[in-house]
Design an enzyme around this catalytic site. Structure first.
Site, short mmCIF file in Angstrom:
data_model
loop_
_atom_site.label_atom_id
_atom_site.label_comp_id
_atom_site.label_asym_id
_atom_site.label_seq_id
_atom_site.Cartn_x
_atom_site.Cartn_y
_atom_site.Cartn_z
N GLY A 1 0.83 -1.20 0.00
CA GLY A 1 0.00 0.00 0.00
C GLY A 1 0.86 1.24 0.00
CD GLN B 1 3.32 5.75 3.11
OE1 GLN B 1 2.36 5.26 2.54
NE2 GLN B 1 4.28 5.01 3.61
CB CYS C 1 5.62 1.91 7.88
SG CYS C 1 5.08 3.45 7.11
CG LEU C 2 6.63 1.06 1.77
CD1 LEU C 2 5.93 1.40 0.46
CD2 LEU C 2 7.71 0.00 1.55
CG HIS D 1 -0.24 0.91 7.47
ND1 HIS D 1 0.72 0.39 8.32
CD2 HIS D 1 0.42 1.78 6.67
CE1 HIS D 1 1.89 0.92 8.03
NE2 HIS D 1 1.74 1.77 7.03
CD GLU D 2 -1.11 2.43 3.04
OE1 GLU D 2 -0.65 3.59 3.11
OE2 GLU D 2 -0.37 1.42 3.08
CG HIS E 1 0.63 6.52 6.11
ND1 HIS E 1 1.75 6.97 6.78
CD2 HIS E 1 0.91 5.22 5.78
CE1 HIS E 1 2.66 6.00 6.84
NE2 HIS E 1 2.17 4.92 6.26
#
Ligand code: K1U
Ligand code: ZN
Length: 173
Positions: free
Chosen positions: A47, A52, A93-94, A135-136, A139
């Site tokens: 994702g 981000q 997480c990226l 999660h997204e 963000h």
């Protein structure tokens, strides 16, 4: 298409709250969606939220399939239902490289969003897709996953990241 730079914690821009997309049919949003998908696939993520890549509008891309051919595009997503039943699962997480922990989230959710064509749809998700959606959407609210941990665990992770951040900055100069 382009691979966009991904912001990494503790970058303050990860804290910004995203606003709804107004110009859904614009070339800018069409290009953003393409670039976000390419960035997610190149980073081997499941994702990616616009936050981000330093765009503070409500856009998310996801693909949790093993074959990497099932792209979900969520514009102006909102979770409209969450199961009472919660579940712990491992997250990374990226934007927070090398940190993993078990986070408790709703086991199932239903999200309502617009697709790239501006059409409204609802998606009921469980398993990894449900985790990814939550999660997204965090963000988009300016929140990273480990901030859902206990204050003690959160502070340990922050200290670890800040130490790495400071030592990397020293060796860079
Ligand atoms: O937003 C991001 O940083 C992407 C992140 C999303 C995520 C979804 C669900 C659980 C954890 C994290 C990732 O893609 S992390 C890396 C990843 O590829 C992955 C995570 C869990 C299972 C399988 C792959
Ligand atoms: Zn993330």
């Amino acid at each position: 298409m382009a691979v966009l730079p991904i912001l990494t914690y503790p970058d303050e821009r990860l804290r910004k709250k995203a606003i709804p997309v107004q110009d859904i049919h614009s070339d800018r949003i069409r290009q953003l969606v393409k670039d976000m998908a390419e960035t997610m696939y190149q980073a081997h993520g499941v994702g990616l939220a616009a936050t981000q890549v330093d765009v503070h509008e409500r856009v998310v891309v996801m693909d949790v399939s093993e074959t990497r051919d099932t792209l979900h595009v969520l514009i102006n997503p909102e979770i409209i239902w969450s199961s009472e039943h919660m579940r712990f699962s491992e997250e990374g997480c990226l934007s927070v490289p090398d940190i993993y922990d078990k986070i408790e989230r709703a086991e199932e959710v239903t999200v309502r969003a617009l697709n790239e064509k501006g059409e409204s749809f609802e998606l009921k998700a469980s398993g990894l897709l449900a985790v990814c959606i939550q999660h997204e959407l965090d963000h988009l609210q300016g929140r990273v996953f480990f901030e859902r941990l206990s204050p003690l665990k959160r502070d340990r992770i922050k200290t670890k990241i800040l130490k790495t951040h400071i030592s990397t900055r020293r060796t860079d100069s």
